[in-house]
Design an enzyme around this catalytic site. Structure first.
Site, PDB file in Angstrom:
ATOM      1  N   THR A 150       0.855  -1.184   0.000  1.00 20.32           N
ATOM      2  CA  THR A 150       0.000   0.000   0.000  1.00 20.32           C
ATOM      3  C   THR A 150       0.890   1.233   0.000  1.00 20.32           C
ATOM      4  O   THR A 150       1.914   1.278   0.699  1.00 20.32           O
ATOM      5  CB  THR A 150      -0.977   0.016   1.192  1.00 20.32           C
ATOM      6  N   GLU A 151       0.520   2.222  -0.812  1.00 18.81           N
ATOM      7  CA  GLU A 151       1.437   3.323  -1.107  1.00 18.81           C
ATOM      8  C   GLU A 151       1.715   4.227   0.080  1.00 18.81           C
ATOM      9  O   GLU A 151       2.655   5.021   0.041  1.00 18.81           O
ATOM     10  CB  GLU A 151       0.919   4.149  -2.277  1.00 18.81           C
ATOM     11  N   ASN A 152       0.906   4.132   1.149  1.00 16.20           N
ATOM     12  CA  ASN A 152       1.205   4.961   2.317  1.00 16.20           C
ATOM     13  C   ASN A 152       2.256   4.328   3.221  1.00 16.20           C
ATOM     14  O   ASN A 152       2.560   4.869   4.284  1.00 16.20           O
ATOM     15  CB  ASN A 152      -0.064   5.280   3.111  1.00 16.20           C
ATOM     16  N   SER A 174       8.074   4.063  -0.281  1.00 13.82           N
ATOM     17  CA  SER A 174       6.976   3.365  -0.930  1.00 13.82           C
ATOM     18  C   SER A 174       6.867   3.777  -2.399  1.00 13.82           C
ATOM     19  O   SER A 174       6.695   2.934  -3.287  1.00 13.82           O
ATOM     20  CB  SER A 174       5.661   3.671  -0.208  1.00 13.82           C
TER      21      SER A 174
END
Length: 225
Positions: free
Chosen positions: A48-50, A90
């Site tokens: 997940t990009e966070n 990320s």
């Protein structure tokens, strides 16, 4: 007469197609449902990009950890061995070609694989592209999960996108509630039909010339009109 499958059924179908050993990002919205159909036995790692690698399925209501969320601020779980890192790291993973698959929603997908999924271009539209451009270009394969038609009945599969682009020639496959489409050099090819749909009916709905994916592969589970 059944012509569509549910969003949950579509998420299950996408999960079935994710290869073993893949590192996968699930975009905001409907694509997050795919996590619920990746069993613990599957060797698939969700990013997940966070800033998390090893995301699990959505938690039960009494197991929500407010510190564990995905990029859409939805509560998630972490699998054993999960890791956490800075947002910049990320995005380096996304931009560096380290993701095998990303699953994204869409407003439009063109016959050449162009993707428009962040803005309709209307004056009151909120510019919120987020990491969609990085995912669309950085992932090795881009799967789109969307309804075939808009609420007004327009096809989301188009000859050329009229909305602002997220990425050019980046989409590999489109999963819709009517059928699954491959993006080929000859345009959209129908990989699998759902319900009572036929290729000729889908051509009427989309206004596009569609081919049978089996003709491109010469084998496998082609669609049949």
């Amino acid at each position: 007469m059944t012509t569509r499958i549910s969003r949950k059924e579509l998420a299950q179908r996408i999960a079935d197609d994710i290869p073993e050993g893949a590192i996968v990002n699930l975009g905001i919205g409907a694509p997050t449902l795919v996590a619920n159909y990746l069993t613990d036995e599957r060797d698939v790692i969700l990013h997940t990009e966070n800033g998390m690698l090893g995301m699990g399925r959505a938690p039960e209501a009494d197991q929500v950890d407010p510190d564990l969320i995905n990029a859409g601020k939805q509560a998630v779980t972490a699998v054993a061995g999960a890791s956490y890192f800075h947002h910049a790291d990320s995005f380096a993973m996304m931009r560096g070609g380290h993701l095998d698959v990303c699953v994204l929603g869409a407003f439009q997908v063109s016959q050449t694989g162009d993707l428009a999924n962040w803005s309709t271009g209307l004056p009151d539209a909120i510019p919120a592209v987020g990491g969609a451009m990085d995912l669309a270009i950085g992932a090795k394969d881009v799967f789109v999960m969307t309804d075939l038609l808009t609420k007004s009945g327009d096809s989301k599969l188009v000859d050329a996108c009229s909305y602002p682009l997220t990425g050019v020639a980046c989409v590999s496959r489109v999963y819709t509630d009517h059928a699954i489409f491959e993006v080929t050099a000859d345009g959209f090819a129908v990989r699998e039909l759902f319900g009572d749909n036929t290729i000729s009916q889908l051509q009427e709905l989309t206004g596009l010339t569609l081919t049978d994916a089996a003709r491109h592969t010469g084998a496998g589970e082609g669609a049949h009109a």
